[in-house]
Design an enzyme around this catalytic site. Sequence first.
Site, short mmCIF file in Angstrom:
data_model
loop_
_atom_site.label_atom_id
_atom_site.label_comp_id
_atom_site.label_asym_id
_atom_site.label_seq_id
_atom_site.Cartn_x
_atom_site.Cartn_y
_atom_site.Cartn_z
N HIS A 149 63.95 65.54 -24.54
CA HIS A 149 65.04 64.65 -24.92
C HIS A 149 64.75 63.23 -24.45
O HIS A 149 64.49 63.02 -23.27
CB HIS A 149 66.37 65.13 -24.31
N TYR B 99 78.04 63.79 -23.42
CA TYR B 99 79.00 63.79 -22.32
C TYR B 99 80.28 63.13 -22.84
O TYR B 99 80.20 62.04 -23.41
CB TYR B 99 78.47 62.98 -21.13
N PRO C 183 77.43 69.31 -11.22
CA PRO C 183 76.37 69.37 -12.24
C PRO C 183 76.34 68.19 -13.21
O PRO C 183 75.45 68.12 -14.06
CB PRO C 183 76.66 70.68 -12.98
N LYS D 194 71.35 67.46 -11.66
CA LYS D 194 70.41 67.22 -10.56
C LYS D 194 70.13 68.44 -9.67
O LYS D 194 69.18 68.42 -8.87
CB LYS D 194 70.95 66.09 -9.65
N TYR E 83 68.91 59.43 -14.16
CA TYR E 83 68.99 60.67 -14.94
C TYR E 83 67.61 61.30 -15.13
O TYR E 83 67.44 62.51 -14.99
CB TYR E 83 69.66 60.40 -16.30
#
Length: 389
Positions: free
Chosen positions: A72, A200, A292, A296, A384
């Site tokens: 991704h 998200y 979550p 990580k 990220y």
Amino acid sequence: MRTQVVIVGSGPAGLLLGQLLEKAGIATILLEQKSKDYVLGRIRAGVLEQGAVALLDEAGAGARLHREGLVHEGTEIAFSGVRHRIDFKALTGKTVTVYGQTEATRDLMDARAALGAPSIYEALDVSLHDLESERPRVRYAKDGKNFEIACDHVAGCDGFHGVSRRSIPEERLRTYERVYPFGWLGILVDKPPVSEELIYVNHARGFALCSMRSMTRSRYYLQCRLDEHVEDWPDDKFWEELARRLDPEAAKNLQTGASIEKSIAPLRSFVAEPMRYGNLFLAGDAAHIVPPTGAKGLNLAASDIAYLSAALIERYKKGSSAGLEAYPQKALARIWKAERFSWWMTQMLHRFPESSGFDQKMQGAELDYLFSSKAAQTALAENYVGLPY
Ligand SMILES: Cc1cc2nc3c(=O)[nH]c(=O)nc-3n(C[C@H](O)[C@H](O)[C@H](O)COP(=O)(O)OP(=O)(O)OC[C@H]3O[C@@H](n4cnc5c(N)ncnc54)[C@H](O)[C@@H]3O)c2cc1C
């Protein structure tokens, strides 16, 4: 029995450490309280940083990941019904790989079996002794018999509820914790995901996340109350609520079906310092937990193991304990940054029951700034995809 390193716990941290040490010629015995099938049945994380992928390669367990994992290059964040893309690749040159923790665990178990390294599953009543001495001992029971292993070092990779952290005297441990006033209700379904990348969602009814394990298996989450139970959420109710929280296009693409797993996970930030007591070294969830939201947990377990494996290899190959001495400080420096990022993402994307009008405005301003600033997006992206180690 006698070995060099006893590893407690057959999660990603323990299995990865076992591989890296065995490949360097260091003898290990791995003890796990559950059965192999139980461990493989747990549905958990699914997003791997490049560093974690590189470690799986080094461990000789990366081949299937490269065949089946989904690379991704970005993610989307939805707010007020509009999606905004954060382009990891353009902002950092890096990507993440979607590959289920269950699959990575299976690959590591297979790689360990191929090396012929000993793993003892259903090892009960594991207890750690003489940790401050040069000869720690680990006891366990199996099939009604008691066993003892003498070793040089113990790696406590047994997760948040394990025995390792509890074996450290209370006065030698400092803990830091935040428990969030909500949980994540997760569902796994054999249907294609709504989108090629994760979404998200910050919605007035609560957070939602559209994730996946493959292009035919999706993982969805809804923010839920802590007093709710899985039984309160039949599949139809879950799909209805998810659709309400998604933007119109995502809701239109949502393919629903019978769940193959459903669970509620509470959200917590937790760190125990230091990660060493004598010859016991903690790694992964045994020492720290993150909510979550920043993806990580598994990745931090991997970076701990990068530091710990290098330190143990240095100890055995060069006779130097410098790496082991430095392990807690090195690992914790990275852990606290990942704790900050996970806390920040959680803060920014969830609806907090006690939040005031002012808090709500702050959250809106934070998101507005993120969507309009390349600098803010770069900060999110570089955390990220994973800080270097
Ligand atoms: C329900 C759930 C969902 C999650 N979802 C996500 C997610 O979406 N994204 C994300 O990034 N992270 C997620 N995580 C976090 C991520 O899965 C963990 O950070 C990761 O598993 C840490 O690996 P570990 O090896 O340190 O610990 P674990 O995977 O917990 O492994 C520890 C092992 O030790 C064993 N053990 C425990 N006690 C003993 C004992 N006394 N003796 C012997 N063995 C013992 C356990 O059975 C287990 O196999 C989730 C965690 C949970 C619990």
